[in-house]
Enzyme design. Structure first.
Site, mmCIF file in Angstrom:
data_model
loop_
_atom_site.group_PDB
_atom_site.id
_atom_site.type_symbol
_atom_site.label_atom_id
_atom_site.label_comp_id
_atom_site.label_asym_id
_atom_site.label_seq_id
_atom_site.Cartn_x
_atom_site.Cartn_y
_atom_site.Cartn_z
ATOM 1 N N VAL A 10 -6.591 -5.784 20.138
ATOM 2 C CA VAL A 10 -7.347 -6.826 19.438
ATOM 3 C C VAL A 10 -6.455 -8.061 19.366
ATOM 4 O O VAL A 10 -5.247 -7.939 19.112
ATOM 5 C CB VAL A 10 -7.713 -6.372 18.001
ATOM 6 C CG1 VAL A 10 -8.654 -7.380 17.356
ATOM 7 C CG2 VAL A 10 -8.336 -4.986 18.007
ATOM 8 N N VAL A 54 0.812 -1.225 0.000
ATOM 9 C CA VAL A 54 0.000 0.000 0.000
ATOM 10 C C VAL A 54 0.846 1.276 0.000
ATOM 11 O O VAL A 54 0.330 2.360 -0.261
ATOM 12 C CB VAL A 54 -1.003 0.047 1.182
ATOM 13 C CG1 VAL A 54 -2.017 -1.077 1.089
ATOM 14 C CG2 VAL A 54 -0.281 0.033 2.532
ATOM 15 N N LYS A 108 -1.178 7.142 13.418
ATOM 16 C CA LYS A 108 -2.609 6.893 13.627
ATOM 17 C C LYS A 108 -3.362 8.203 13.893
ATOM 18 O O LYS A 108 -4.507 8.354 13.474
ATOM 19 C CB LYS A 108 -2.822 5.897 14.771
ATOM 20 C CG LYS A 108 -2.360 4.477 14.441
ATOM 21 C CD LYS A 108 -3.141 3.877 13.281
ATOM 22 C CE LYS A 108 -2.792 2.423 13.030
ATOM 23 N NZ LYS A 108 -3.506 1.867 11.869
ATOM 24 N N TYR A 149 4.104 5.099 15.726
ATOM 25 C CA TYR A 149 2.790 4.488 15.442
ATOM 26 C C TYR A 149 1.674 5.441 15.869
ATOM 27 O O TYR A 149 0.717 5.665 15.126
ATOM 28 C CB TYR A 149 2.723 3.155 16.186
ATOM 29 C CG TYR A 149 1.466 2.347 15.975
ATOM 30 C CD1 TYR A 149 1.358 1.453 14.914
ATOM 31 C CD2 TYR A 149 0.387 2.446 16.856
ATOM 32 C CE1 TYR A 149 0.203 0.689 14.738
ATOM 33 C CE2 TYR A 149 -0.759 1.693 16.685
ATOM 34 C CZ TYR A 149 -0.843 0.812 15.632
ATOM 35 O OH TYR A 149 -1.978 0.055 15.447
HETATM 36 N N1 LIG Z 1 -4.336 -5.566 16.807
HETATM 37 C C1 LIG Z 1 -4.609 -4.492 17.528
HETATM 38 O O1 LIG Z 1 -4.639 -4.517 18.764
HETATM 39 C C2 LIG Z 1 -4.927 -3.186 16.850
HETATM 40 C C3 LIG Z 1 -5.362 -2.124 17.661
HETATM 41 C C4 LIG Z 1 -5.674 -0.918 17.059
HETATM 42 C C5 LIG Z 1 -5.538 -0.769 15.696
HETATM 43 N N2 LIG Z 1 -5.096 -1.820 14.937
HETATM 44 C C6 LIG Z 1 -4.972 -1.596 13.514
HETATM 45 O O2 LIG Z 1 -5.742 -2.572 12.837
HETATM 46 C C7 LIG Z 1 -5.131 -2.865 11.582
HETATM 47 C C8 LIG Z 1 -4.903 -4.359 11.434
HETATM 48 O O3 LIG Z 1 -4.083 -4.797 12.501
HETATM 49 P P1 LIG Z 1 -3.869 -6.345 12.831
HETATM 50 O O4 LIG Z 1 -3.667 -6.405 14.280
HETATM 51 O O5 LIG Z 1 -4.916 -7.152 12.183
HETATM 52 O O6 LIG Z 1 -2.453 -6.563 12.148
HETATM 53 P P2 LIG Z 1 -1.761 -7.873 11.513
HETATM 54 O O7 LIG Z 1 -0.314 -7.633 11.665
HETATM 55 O O8 LIG Z 1 -2.380 -9.102 12.044
HETATM 56 O O9 LIG Z 1 -2.172 -7.721 9.983
HETATM 57 C C9 LIG Z 1 -1.715 -6.657 9.202
HETATM 58 C C10 LIG Z 1 -1.724 -7.109 7.754
HETATM 59 O O10 LIG Z 1 -1.274 -6.008 6.963
HETATM 60 C C11 LIG Z 1 -0.352 -6.490 6.001
HETATM 61 N N3 LIG Z 1 0.529 -5.392 5.611
HETATM 62 C C12 LIG Z 1 1.469 -4.783 6.359
HETATM 63 N N4 LIG Z 1 2.096 -3.852 5.626
HETATM 64 C C13 LIG Z 1 1.532 -3.869 4.400
HETATM 65 C C14 LIG Z 1 1.742 -3.129 3.210
HETATM 66 N N5 LIG Z 1 2.701 -2.179 3.120
HETATM 67 N N6 LIG Z 1 0.960 -3.383 2.138
HETATM 68 C C15 LIG Z 1 0.010 -4.341 2.202
HETATM 69 N N7 LIG Z 1 -0.214 -5.097 3.287
HETATM 70 C C16 LIG Z 1 0.534 -4.846 4.384
HETATM 71 C C17 LIG Z 1 0.382 -7.617 6.717
HETATM 72 O O11 LIG Z 1 1.019 -8.487 5.790
HETATM 73 C C18 LIG Z 1 -0.753 -8.263 7.481
HETATM 74 O O12 LIG Z 1 -1.400 -9.249 6.696
HETATM 75 C C19 LIG Z 1 -3.872 -2.030 11.527
HETATM 76 O O13 LIG Z 1 -4.147 -0.811 10.879
HETATM 77 C C20 LIG Z 1 -3.568 -1.783 12.985
HETATM 78 O O14 LIG Z 1 -2.772 -0.640 13.172
HETATM 79 C C21 LIG Z 1 -4.790 -3.019 15.486
#
Ligand SMILES: NC(=O)c1ccc[n+]([C@@H]2O[C@H](COP(=O)([O-])OP(=O)(O)OC[C@H]3O[C@@H](n4cnc5c(N)ncnc54)[C@H](O)[C@@H]3O)[C@@H](O)[C@H]2O)c1
Length: 257
Positions: free
Chosen positions: A189, A65, A160, A156
Site C-alpha cells: 500500500v 498500543v 502478522k 514482521y
Molecule cells: N503499507 C503497506 O504496504 C502495508 C501492507 C500490509 C499491511 N500493512 C499494515 O497496515 C497497517 C498500517 O500500515 P501503514 O503502511 O499505514 O503504516 P504507517 O507507518 O504509515 O502508519 C503506522 C502508524 O502507526 C503508528 N504506530 C506505530 N507504532 C505504534 C504504537 N506502538 N502505538 C500507537 N501507534 C503506533 C505510527 O505512528 C503511524 O502513525 C499496519 O498494521 C501495517 O502492518 C501495511
C-alpha cells in the site's frame, strides 16, 4: 448521503499516518465519531483536527498500543467522551527489515509488542466496552505477509501470522456476545511504511516498477482502497462475516508463475 457508520463510535489505532489516517477520515465521513489513537502526538492530532475541520467528530489520544495502562486509558476516554464503543480498528504497527539470523532479540520483541501484543491489548480492553454497547466489530490490519513469507521481514511475518490466528480465536470467543472480528490482508500500500522500504533500495524507482509488475492490476493499493475494505467489515454490510481474512492485494498472492 454517506451514513454507513451513523451513530457508531470507532477507535482507529495508528491513525496518524497511511491506512489508519485514511480509515479514520473515511469512517468520519460515514458518520462515525472517531477516537484517533497514535503514539505520535503530532500526526495523530493532525488527523483528528482534519476530521473536525471537515465537519466530523473526532478526538485524539496519545496511545502506545503496546502499553496496557495506555490502552485502558484509551478505552476509558472513549466511553467517557462518546458513551459507547462499536468499532475497533487495530491498525498500528511497525516494520523492521531483517532476515531471521540478522534480527536482534530487541527488534523481535519490539515488532511483537506493537504488531501482535498491541492487537491483544486493544482487543482485551475493548471487548467489555463493546459488550456494554450491545456488540461491535473489530477489524485487525494483518498483511499478506501473515500467510506468505518475505525473507527480509521475518519478525514482521511471524507477528502478522499471529494476528490472523488471533482474529479467528477472538471471533469464535466473542461471536456469541455479538462481536464480529475480521482481519484485512493488504499487499503493498502506498504509505510511508512502504515508501521507506522502497527508499532503502539503491534504485527505488526500479524496485517500485518491478514490484508493480508483480500485481495483476500493475500497481499497489492506495490507503483509501484499504480503508474501504475496513469500512465494509466495520459496517452492517458485513453483518454475517466473522473470523475471516479479507485479502486486498490486487491479485498478488494468486500468482505462481
Ligand atoms: N503499507 C503497506 O504496504 C502495508 C501492507 C500490509 C499491511 N500493512 C499494515 O497496515 C497497517 C498500517 O500500515 P501503514 O503502511 O499505514 O503504516 P504507517 O507507518 O504509515 O502508519 C503506522 C502508524 O502507526 C503508528 N504506530 C506505530 N507504532 C505504534 C504504537 N506502538 N502505538 C500507537 N501507534 C503506533 C505510527 O505512528 C503511524 O502513525 C499496519 O498494521 C501495517 O502492518 C501495511
Amino acid at each position: 448521503m454517506p451514513d454507513r457508520l451513523k451513530d457508531k463510535v470507532a477507535i482507529v489505532t495508528g491513525a496518524g499516518s497511511g491506512i489508519g489516517k485514511a480509515t479514520a477520515e473515511l469512517f468520519a465521513r460515514e458518520g462515525a465519531s472517531i477516537v484517533a489513537a497514535d503514539w505520535n502526538g503530532q500526526t495523530g492530532s493532525q488527523t483528528a483536527q482534519g476530521i473536525h475541520a471537515a465537519g466530523g467528530r473526532a478526538l485524539f489520544t496519545a496511545t502506545d498500543v503496546s502499553n496496557a495502562a495506555a490502552v485502558r486509558a484509551m478505552i476509558e476516554l472513549t466511553m467517557r467522551e462518546f458513551g459507547r464503543l462499536d468499532v475497533l480498528v487495530n491498525n498500528a504497527a511497525v516494520q523492521i527489515l531483517g532476515k531471521l539470523a540478522d534480527t536482534s532479540e530487541h527488534d523481535w520483541d519490539r515488532i511483537h509488542s506493537v504488531n501482535l501484543k498491541g492487537v491483544f491489548l486493544c482487543t482485551k480492553y475493548a471487548i467489555p466496552a463493546m459488550i456494554a454497547s450491545g456488540g461491535g466489530s473489530i477489524v485487525n490490519m494483518a498483511s499478506i505477509l501473515g500467510f506468505v513469507g518475505d525473507p527480509d521481514l521475518a519478525a514482521y511475518c511471524a507477528a502478522k501470522g499471529g494476528v490472523i490466528a488471533l482474529t479467528k480465536a477472538t471471533a469464535l470467543g466473542y461471536g456469541p456476545a455479538g462481536i464480529r472480528v475480521n482481519c484485512i490482508c493488504p499487499g503493498d500500500v502506498d504509505t510511508p511504511m512502504v515508501r521507506e522500504y522502497f527508499d532503502k533500495d539503491p534504485h527505488p524507482d526500479r524496485l517500485r516498477q518491478e514490484i508493480y509488475g508483480k500485481y495483476a492490476l500493475r500497481r499497489i493499493a492506495t490507503p483509501r482502497e484499504i480503508a474501504e475494505a475496513a469500512l465494509y467489515l466495520a459496517s452492517d454490510a458485513s453483518a454475517f462475516v466473522t473470523a475471516t481474512s479479507l485479502v486486498v492485494d490486487g491479485g498478488l498472492t494468486s500468482k505462481c508463475y
